[in-house]
Design a protein around this motif. Structure first.
Motif, short mmCIF file in Angstrom:
data_model
loop_
_atom_site.label_atom_id
_atom_site.label_comp_id
_atom_site.label_asym_id
_atom_site.label_seq_id
_atom_site.Cartn_x
_atom_site.Cartn_y
_atom_site.Cartn_z
N ASN A 44 -5.21 3.38 10.57
CA ASN A 44 -5.18 4.04 9.27
C ASN A 44 -6.22 5.15 9.25
O ASN A 44 -7.20 5.10 10.02
CB ASN A 44 -5.51 3.03 8.16
CG ASN A 44 -4.47 1.96 8.03
OD1 ASN A 44 -3.36 2.20 7.58
ND2 ASN A 44 -4.81 0.74 8.45
N PRO A 45 -6.05 6.14 8.37
CA PRO A 45 -7.08 7.19 8.28
C PRO A 45 -8.48 6.65 8.06
O PRO A 45 -9.44 7.18 8.62
CB PRO A 45 -6.60 8.03 7.09
CG PRO A 45 -5.11 7.91 7.14
CD PRO A 45 -4.87 6.48 7.56
N VAL A 46 -8.62 5.56 7.28
CA VAL A 46 -9.96 5.01 7.06
C VAL A 46 -10.58 4.55 8.37
O VAL A 46 -11.80 4.66 8.56
CB VAL A 46 -9.92 3.87 6.03
CG1 VAL A 46 -9.16 2.65 6.55
CG2 VAL A 46 -11.33 3.47 5.60
N ASP A 47 -9.75 4.08 9.31
CA ASP A 47 -10.27 3.61 10.59
C ASP A 47 -10.88 4.76 11.41
O ASP A 47 -11.98 4.64 11.95
CB ASP A 47 -9.17 2.93 11.40
CG ASP A 47 -8.56 1.74 10.69
OD1 ASP A 47 -9.31 0.94 10.11
OD2 ASP A 47 -7.31 1.61 10.70
N ARG A 65 -16.95 -3.32 15.31
CA ARG A 65 -15.53 -3.55 15.59
C ARG A 65 -14.75 -3.02 14.40
O ARG A 65 -14.92 -3.48 13.27
CB ARG A 65 -15.26 -5.05 15.79
CG ARG A 65 -16.10 -5.65 16.91
CD ARG A 65 -15.65 -7.05 17.30
NE ARG A 65 -15.82 -8.04 16.25
CZ ARG A 65 -16.94 -8.71 16.02
NH1 ARG A 65 -18.04 -8.47 16.75
NH2 ARG A 65 -17.02 -9.63 15.07
N LEU A 66 -13.89 -2.03 14.65
CA LEU A 66 -13.18 -1.36 13.57
C LEU A 66 -11.79 -1.95 13.36
O LEU A 66 -11.42 -2.93 13.97
CB LEU A 66 -13.08 0.14 13.88
CG LEU A 66 -14.40 0.87 14.13
CD1 LEU A 66 -14.16 2.37 14.26
CD2 LEU A 66 -15.41 0.60 13.01
N HIS A 67 -11.08 -1.35 12.45
CA HIS A 67 -9.69 -1.62 12.07
C HIS A 67 -9.60 -2.69 10.97
O HIS A 67 -10.03 -3.82 11.13
CB HIS A 67 -8.81 -1.98 13.26
CG HIS A 67 -8.36 -0.78 14.03
ND1 HIS A 67 -7.09 -0.65 14.52
CD2 HIS A 67 -9.01 0.36 14.36
CE1 HIS A 67 -6.98 0.51 15.16
NE2 HIS A 67 -8.14 1.15 15.07
N CYS A 68 -8.97 -2.24 9.88
CA CYS A 68 -8.82 -3.09 8.69
C CYS A 68 -7.59 -4.00 8.78
O CYS A 68 -7.64 -5.14 8.32
CB CYS A 68 -8.70 -2.21 7.45
SG CYS A 68 -10.14 -1.17 7.13
N SER A 158 6.73 10.52 4.57
CA SER A 158 6.95 9.93 5.89
C SER A 158 5.66 9.36 6.47
O SER A 158 5.66 8.83 7.58
CB SER A 158 7.52 10.97 6.85
OG SER A 158 6.57 12.00 7.08
N GLY A 159 4.55 9.47 5.74
CA GLY A 159 3.28 8.94 6.22
C GLY A 159 3.16 7.45 5.97
O GLY A 159 4.08 6.80 5.46
N GLY A 160 2.00 6.89 6.34
CA GLY A 160 1.82 5.46 6.22
C GLY A 160 1.99 4.96 4.81
O GLY A 160 2.85 4.11 4.52
N VAL A 161 1.19 5.48 3.87
CA VAL A 161 1.30 5.06 2.47
C VAL A 161 2.58 5.59 1.85
O VAL A 161 3.29 4.88 1.13
CB VAL A 161 0.08 5.54 1.68
CG1 VAL A 161 0.23 5.21 0.19
CG2 VAL A 161 -1.20 4.90 2.22
N GLY A 162 2.92 6.83 2.15
CA GLY A 162 4.08 7.45 1.53
C GLY A 162 5.38 6.76 1.84
O GLY A 162 6.24 6.60 0.95
N ALA A 320 -3.28 9.55 15.95
CA ALA A 320 -3.37 9.43 14.49
C ALA A 320 -4.03 10.66 13.89
O ALA A 320 -3.58 11.17 12.85
CB ALA A 320 -4.14 8.16 14.12
N GLU A 321 -5.09 11.13 14.52
CA GLU A 321 -5.80 12.31 14.00
C GLU A 321 -4.93 13.56 14.10
O GLU A 321 -5.00 14.43 13.22
CB GLU A 321 -7.11 12.50 14.76
CG GLU A 321 -8.16 11.46 14.42
CD GLU A 321 -9.40 11.59 15.28
OE1 GLU A 321 -10.49 11.72 14.71
OE2 GLU A 321 -9.28 11.59 16.53
N GLU A 322 -4.14 13.66 15.14
CA GLU A 322 -3.25 14.82 15.28
C GLU A 322 -2.15 14.81 14.23
O GLU A 322 -1.68 15.87 13.81
CB GLU A 322 -2.64 14.85 16.69
CG GLU A 322 -3.65 15.12 17.80
CD GLU A 322 -3.08 14.82 19.17
OE1 GLU A 322 -1.91 14.38 19.26
OE2 GLU A 322 -3.81 15.03 20.16
N GLY A 323 -1.72 13.62 13.83
CA GLY A 323 -0.73 13.49 12.77
C GLY A 323 0.71 13.67 13.20
O GLY A 323 1.61 13.74 12.36
#
Length: 334
Positions: A44-47, A65-68, A158-162, A320-323
């Motif tokens: 996710n973007p927060v990660d 250690r990351l990732h929600c 088309s995004g994660g939340v969207g 993910a960052e590139e989108g």
């Protein structure tokens, strides 16, 4: 079982290559916690913002250690936990922000941050849901109410939340318009239930409001993007309507006068807040249980664009960052 486990940590903030594979002690659950053997997580973007150091107040203690997001199998339960037992398949959002996250063989979190995983999905796929589905749910079912026949526009559809927002709005009976900058993004939104799509790079707000919202504006504008989209949202919503967003930081550069002029409601969602505060964490599991029912009813399904192993987490973060993907990127503990 062994007292040690494999984990992927960052010693300091930085680029995707900051991740290091290491060995750490297996965490023990507290009285109100469960320990889960991790099957998968997702990005996710927060990660990646935490990894970058962009939101240091959200970061777990370093080495982190990351990732929600997580899906896995309950391995152990605390003495005060009655809701789960060893062997249960669960998904949840126990950490990754504020406390240690899911990029390891095991994760420990408050029992209230988990729910039983949807039965209709492979367990690994359930890891694509928690952050994005909770966000979309709170935007449409908590910060506002969507009624049958309401006109709803979903930005970033088309995004994660969207892409979850499109499905939920459709489930709630709305007439859903979805935005997307490319044909493949708009096609995905249509497959997920959008009644119409808009190329916002080629179409003015006035044009799609006239065509899709009777010229008066949408009842709800669903904005998981923020930035200049928030200002556009104020143009697209009808008087007395609602804008729901995840990006309150963008408001500092946005003229909020239209909110007053049109008596608008603005709802802002930060689903990781219960974990950060260590309060009201049960709401996470309660909402995930409702989402699991929707998944099993066929109303919501995560779109997984690609899958990576934990060894490939740096590559997943770069992507993910590139989108350049649709829906979610899954990271599987192989």
């Amino acid at each position: 079982m062994s007292s040690e486990m494999t984990a992927y940590v960052i010693e300091e903030f930085g680029e995707p290559d900051a991740f290091e594979r290491t060995t750490v002690d297996v965490p023990e659950p507290g009285p109100d916690e469960i320990r889960v053997e991790v099957v998968a997580s997702s990005v996710n973007p927060v990660d990646y913002k935490i990894r970058q150091g962009a939101i240091p107040d959200f970061a777990p203690e370093l080495p982190a250690r990351l990732h929600c997001d997580v899906a896995g199998v309950v391995d152990a339960v605390g003495e005060d936990v009655d809701a789960f037992e060893a062997g249960d398949e669960v998904y949840g959002m126990p950490g990754g922000a504020g406390r240690q996250g899911a990029l390891a063989d095991y994760v420990v979190g408050h029992a209230g941050t988990f729910a039983r995983a949807p039965e209709s999905l492979p367990l690994s796929d359930a890891a694509a849901l928690p952050v994005v589905a909770l966000t979309a749910w709170e935007m449409l079912a908590d910060k506002t109410t969507v009624d049958d026949g309401d006109d709803v526009i979903v930005y970033g559809a088309s995004g994660g939340v969207g892409h979850v927002g499109v499905q939920l709005a459709d489930r709630f009976g709305a007439a859903v318009t979805a935005t997307g900058s490319s044909e493949d993004k708009r096609e995905l939104a249509e497959r997920l239930g959008a009644d119409a799509t808009v190329d916002y790079t080629e179409t003015d707000v006035e044009e799609y409001v006239a065509e899709r919202a009777d010229g008066t504006g949408f009842d709800v504008v669903f904005d998981p993007i923020g930035d200049d989209h928030l200002e556009t949202a104020f143009e697209a919503v009808r008087p007395y309507g609602t804008v729901v967003t995840t990006e309150s930081s963008a408001a500092q550069d946005v003229d909020l006068a239209p909110m007053h002029e049109n008596s608008l409601e603005l709802g802002v969602v930060l689903v990781i807040l219960p974990v950060l505060l260590g309060e009201q964490q049960d709401r996470i599991g309660e909402e995930l249980a409702e989402i699991a029912e929707l998944v099993d009813d066929g109303a919501v399904e995560p779109h997984i664009d690609d899958r990576y192993s934990f060894d490939e987490v740096a590559e997943a973060h770069r992507r993910a960052e590139e989108g350049n993907f649709l829906g979610k990127l899954l990271v599987v503990n192989e």
